[in-house]
Design a protein around this motif. Structure first.
Motif, PDB file in Angstrom:
ATOM      1  N   ASP A 138      10.260 -11.451 -17.690  1.00 58.59           N
ATOM      2  CA  ASP A 138      10.974 -11.927 -16.621  1.00 58.59           C
ATOM      3  C   ASP A 138      10.838 -13.200 -16.266  1.00 58.59           C
ATOM      4  O   ASP A 138      10.330 -13.813 -15.200  1.00 58.59           O
ATOM      5  CB  ASP A 138      10.297 -11.019 -15.235  1.00 58.59           C
ATOM      6  CG  ASP A 138      10.828  -9.575 -15.378  1.00 58.59           C
ATOM      7  OD1 ASP A 138      11.766  -9.429 -15.959  1.00 58.59           O
ATOM      8  OD2 ASP A 138      10.132  -8.520 -14.956  1.00 58.59           O
ATOM      9  N   GLN A 173      11.851  -4.505 -17.219  1.00 62.68           N
ATOM     10  CA  GLN A 173      11.414  -5.716 -17.402  1.00 62.68           C
ATOM     11  C   GLN A 173      12.240  -6.167 -18.634  1.00 62.68           C
ATOM     12  O   GLN A 173      12.354  -5.732 -19.693  1.00 62.68           O
ATOM     13  CB  GLN A 173       9.909  -5.959 -17.510  1.00 62.68           C
ATOM     14  CG  GLN A 173       9.366  -5.679 -15.984  1.00 62.68           C
ATOM     15  CD  GLN A 173       7.732  -5.895 -16.115  1.00 62.68           C
ATOM     16  OE1 GLN A 173       7.004  -5.207 -16.902  1.00 62.68           O
ATOM     17  NE2 GLN A 173       7.551  -6.995 -15.625  1.00 62.68           N
ATOM     18  N   SER A 202       4.948  -9.614 -13.735  1.00 64.27           N
ATOM     19  CA  SER A 202       4.570 -10.088 -15.161  1.00 64.27           C
ATOM     20  C   SER A 202       3.084 -10.654 -15.114  1.00 64.27           C
ATOM     21  O   SER A 202       2.399 -10.546 -16.271  1.00 64.27           O
ATOM     22  CB  SER A 202       5.913 -11.055 -15.599  1.00 64.27           C
ATOM     23  OG  SER A 202       5.579 -12.132 -14.711  1.00 64.27           O
ATOM     24  N   LEU A 262      13.880 -12.723  -8.600  1.00 66.21           N
ATOM     25  CA  LEU A 262      13.897 -12.193 -10.102  1.00 66.21           C
ATOM     26  C   LEU A 262      15.082 -11.428 -10.295  1.00 66.21           C
ATOM     27  O   LEU A 262      15.878 -11.480 -11.503  1.00 66.21           O
ATOM     28  CB  LEU A 262      12.782 -11.069 -10.038  1.00 66.21           C
ATOM     29  CG  LEU A 262      12.454 -10.206 -11.428  1.00 66.21           C
ATOM     30  CD1 LEU A 262      12.533 -11.250 -12.611  1.00 66.21           C
ATOM     31  CD2 LEU A 262      11.295  -9.545 -11.499  1.00 66.21           C
ATOM     32  N   ARG A 300      18.027 -12.053 -13.242  1.00 66.40           N
ATOM     33  CA  ARG A 300      18.099 -10.880 -14.475  1.00 66.40           C
ATOM     34  C   ARG A 300      20.026 -10.761 -14.352  1.00 66.40           C
ATOM     35  O   ARG A 300      20.559 -10.528 -15.313  1.00 66.40           O
ATOM     36  CB  ARG A 300      17.522  -9.502 -13.976  1.00 66.40           C
ATOM     37  CG  ARG A 300      16.202  -9.547 -14.392  1.00 66.40           C
ATOM     38  CD  ARG A 300      15.609  -8.170 -13.796  1.00 66.40           C
ATOM     39  NE  ARG A 300      14.215  -8.040 -14.167  1.00 66.40           N
ATOM     40  CZ  ARG A 300      13.511  -7.013 -13.871  1.00 66.40           C
ATOM     41  NH1 ARG A 300      13.783  -6.042 -13.298  1.00 66.40           N
ATOM     42  NH2 ARG A 300      12.314  -6.951 -14.091  1.00 66.40           N
TER      43      ARG A 300
END
Length: 292
Positions: free
Chosen positions: A63, A81, A123, A244, A248
């Protein structure tokens, strides 16, 4: 940068040439790498992924956070993830892929595995450096798993479940011993419930007061509690999860930045860009360019 989504692998697609097992795979890391030479590129899994390194150098990115590979290190990753790796020289160890449903027929509490802190989905919490005295214990459990998955004894999957649970407990004990403070059990329950709610609602709910109401506590209490447990406010934890997901989504060049802003419930593209630059240090466009 490819315009395709980051690939998501299931256990069957990483079956090591043996009859595909839908629930679990155990292998030596060298064999796993040899069989799947393309999986050092960024990808996701639809299952829990465990990697244990006994030898090697390089880096492992989860990540968008990079960690140096070291002997005696374990990586615990939950489904979804994004990770990739770059190794220097020969890397040895073990890998376990296990579905989220693997323990369901075995445990009365379907959420039991999520109670271990290394399965939080954060993470930094999923990377564990074992104390020296725990390395041999954990390595022997991996060896027993390898013998079990290669054998044809009755109740083989049940034995694998037992060995995995023992490994989780041994790692949990080893990491908790290293903690400066021992928290009351109800604190871990509240933290787990808060994180679960964030995971469910982060696209729509961005304020601590929304989660405080769902948890039947005050916003001030929730913020103080999160600072005590994690050194961050509740708002920072929510913000980190939104950031996050933005990263992504930005990897996929087919999704426009305005669409990402809408998906994450920002009022407009400008507000999303300001948010991203403030906390990531660069604009969404710059992030995309750097990733490519």
């Amino acid at each position: 940068m490819s315009k395709a989504h980051i690939p998501t692998y299931d256990i069957c697609s990483l079956s090591m040439g043996k009859p595909a097992a839908e629930d679990v795979l155990v292998a030596r890391f060298t064999d796993y790498l040899a069989a799947h030479q393309d999986i050092h590129f960024p990808h996701r899994h639809s299952f829990y992924h465990l990697a244990c390194f006994t030898k090697g150098n390089g880096s492992h990115t989860i990540d968008f956070e990079r960690f140096p590979v070291k002997a005696g290190q374990l990586y615990f990753m939950i489904p979804g993830q994004v990770h990739s790796w770059f190794f220097e020289g020969k890397t040895e160890g073990y890998v376990v892929n296990v579905s989220a449903s693997f323990f369901n027929s075995f445990l009365q509490d379907a959420e039991y595995v999520e109670r271990f802190p290394f399965f939080s989905g954060v993470s930094t919490e999923g990377v564990v450096q074992l104390p020296k005295q725990a390395v041999a214990v954990v390595a022997e459990l991996f060896e027993k798993m390898l013998r079990e998955i290669d054998g044809e004894e009755a109740y083989g999957h049940d034995m694998l479940r037992l060995l995995l649970m023992e490994m989780f407990i041994q790692v949990g004990r080893a990491t908790r011993r290293g903690s400066a403070k021992q928290e009351a059990p109800h604190n871990y329950v509240l933290l787990r419930n808060f994180r679960k709610l964030v995971e469910q609602h982060y696209m729509q709910l961005h304020l601590p007061k929304d989660y405080a109401a769902l948890l039947y506590v005050t916003p001030n209490y929730l913020n103080a509690f999160c600072r005590h447990m994690l050194g961050k406010s509740a708002g920072e934890i929510i913000r980190d999860r939104v950031l996050l997901e933005a990263k992504r989504l930005l990897i996929n060049a087919d999704i426009s930045i305005s669409t990402i802003a809408y998906q994450l419930s920002f009022a407009d593209n400008s507000y999303f860009t300001k948010f991203f630059k403030k906390y990531a240090g660069i604009t969404p466009e710059e992030f995309r360019k750097n990733i490519s």
